[in-house]
Structures are given as C-alpha cells and as structure tokens.
Design an enzyme around this catalytic site. Sequence first.
Site, PDB file in Angstrom:
ATOM      1  N   GLU A   1      29.081  43.023  42.306  1.00 43.33           N
ATOM      2  CA  GLU A   1      30.460  42.537  42.335  1.00 43.33           C
ATOM      3  C   GLU A   1      31.095  42.603  40.952  1.00 43.33           C
ATOM      4  O   GLU A   1      32.286  42.919  40.809  1.00 43.33           O
ATOM      5  CB  GLU A   1      30.498  41.092  42.850  1.00 43.33           C
ATOM      6  CG  GLU A   1      30.273  40.952  44.328  1.00 43.33           C
ATOM      7  CD  GLU A   1      31.380  41.600  45.141  1.00 43.33           C
ATOM      8  OE1 GLU A   1      32.366  40.930  45.484  1.00 43.33           O
ATOM      9  OE2 GLU A   1      31.250  42.814  45.427  1.00 43.33           O
TER      10      GLU A   1
ATOM     11  N   THR B   1      41.611  44.663  43.805  1.00 42.89           N
ATOM     12  CA  THR B   1      41.071  43.327  43.531  1.00 42.89           C
ATOM     13  C   THR B   1      41.306  42.898  42.091  1.00 42.89           C
ATOM     14  O   THR B   1      41.682  41.750  41.823  1.00 42.89           O
ATOM     15  CB  THR B   1      39.558  43.304  43.845  1.00 42.89           C
ATOM     16  OG1 THR B   1      39.374  43.651  45.221  1.00 42.89           O
ATOM     17  CG2 THR B   1      38.980  41.921  43.596  1.00 42.89           C
TER      18      THR B   1
END
Length: 333
Positions: A155, A208
């Site tokens: 991530e 994101t």
Amino acid sequence: MENNIQDLKPTQHLAPPLGGGGGVGSSVSVFAPATVANVVCGFDVLGFAVNAPGDEVVMRVTNKPGITISKITGDDGRLPMDPAKNTVSVSVKHYLESIGRTDLGLDIELHKKMPIGSGLGSSSASTVAGLFAAKTLLGDTSDPIHQLPFAMKGEEMACGHGHADNVAPALFGGFVLIRSYEPLDVVRLPHPKDLYCAIVFPDVDVPTREARQIIRTKINMKDAVTQWGNIAGLVSGLFMNDIDLIGRSMQDVLVEPVRSMLIPDFYKMRDMAMELGAVSFGISGSGPSVFAFTRDEATAHAITQKLQQHLTGIKIGSNGYVSPINDAGPRVV
C-alpha cells in the site's frame, strides 16, 4: 487480533513448498476480494471485504532464486512488470526475507479482475492475493496477521501511505477496525448477517494520492467530537446487530465534504439511494466508487441499477456490484 509484528523464524509454521523442494511445476491460484475502506466515518481505521470484484494471482515455484513477473492482464498496461516496482512482488519479497526464504524462486501472474483507481482496494486485492499464494505454496499455517505488515508495504508503494483499512479486511475477510498503527493493533468486528452492500464505480479518475492531498490537516474540536461519536455508534451498531444505529452513525463531517466534490452528482446519488431504502450511503475509500448498505439483496440491486442509469444519463459509464460482507477473505481457486 493483536499483531506483535515479530519476524517468523525460518522454520516456524512452514512446510516444504508444493512439489517438494521448490521445483518447477508447483503452483497455486488465489483470489482476493475488493474492499470498502473508511466506511464513511472511519477514515483509515475501518474497512470490510466484499465478494466481488477482486483480483487473481497465479504463482509458480521456479528453480532460480528470486521473484519474476511473467504476465499481467486486465490493467491496460498500467502496472509495472519490474518486480522491484510492483506491489505484489515487493510485498512477497518482504515476506520471504522475514522467514529466511530468499533462496526460493517464484514467478507471478497477476490477473486484474477489478478496476484500477476505483476506491475498492485494487492494489490491496492484488497484494493480498500474492501474499496468500506465497503463504500457501510454503505451507505456512501461521496466523494471517503476520502478513499484514508486508501487505501494508504494498500500500505504501501504491499510494504513498501504508494504511491498513483495505489490506486488513482483504487479508482477514469481514469487517475490520485498525485500533492503532503504532503499535499495529487490528480487531475483527461482528456485523449483521443480512447486511448487503450496493457498489457503483463511476468511470471517472480520482487518483488515491491526490484524493489524500485535499483532506484537511487541521479540524475543529466540534467536528472531531461529532466524528468520534459516529465511529463509536457504528461499531456499537455492528456489535448490537442494530442496523438503524449503523445507518444513523454513518455520517462524515471531515473527509466526505471535500472528496465528494470529485465525484459527479454524489449528493444526488445519495438522495436516490436513500429514497430506495438504503440504510446509509458514502464514498468507498478515496472514491470514485460509492456504496450503500441495505437490509436485503433486492434493495441493493435496485439501488445499483438506479445509480447506474443516472450515470448513463449524464454520459458516465459505470460498473455495479452487489454483495454481502465477505467473511472468507482470500481463497485458493
């Protein structure tokens, strides 16, 4: 489920790789699910898994030490084949180093079965599928909590921040609370079994990294108190099996007001969903996907269909998904 983040000893919980000794021919195929992170009021601390969509990783043991990526499909050429730059291979590399198995050779095929940049944990699904595949090939029967720090490394590479609200539910299944990041402390929450999720992914671009940058870094105490109360109410509703309390608590005064501006007709779609019987409505992760909780599958389908029709009317394509909360997490296929 508390993570002590202790490295495994080289032989701890491990059996020989499939095929015996790590020869060519040992392989496994793993599916890992999409996830809804934040769950409206729980920015970076709440998330749950759904049945679809998701990603699939095919992993094979090879004779040459090291990790290779031989194929990626469904990404329109957007993802790197370089093992040093791909979230799946980077996470698996950290895992192998932690258990002292850098001698192992692994080849990865990644099949993207879900949209990239959807707000549904696309990178998390790929990373978790890869870690679960490696774990399976090694016969590693340790608690999945040991893989969480490695999934968070993926991530960090994908979006610049190693949050766990996507990778934790993808790895464990179910509804997950990240109580603390330092030290890492993750709690699996109960949930009403008849709770359904309607998801619509509008075909618009909300990266994101950029979605994180527009969030306020300072908030006033009144908003903080409101948010704390909503998070506590949501968790209480999950434990009490109280869907009405869940719905009342799913309000976000901190992040949604900013991120909603990136999603076409967000508030109009929320009104449509609530009129059709949604329990709640909000942004999935950083968006642009939106989701609604419902009391039954039929209502979830009706909401998904209505929202997709609306988006078509304003010339925006979309994908729709309906699912209960997925308690299984990754699985061998």
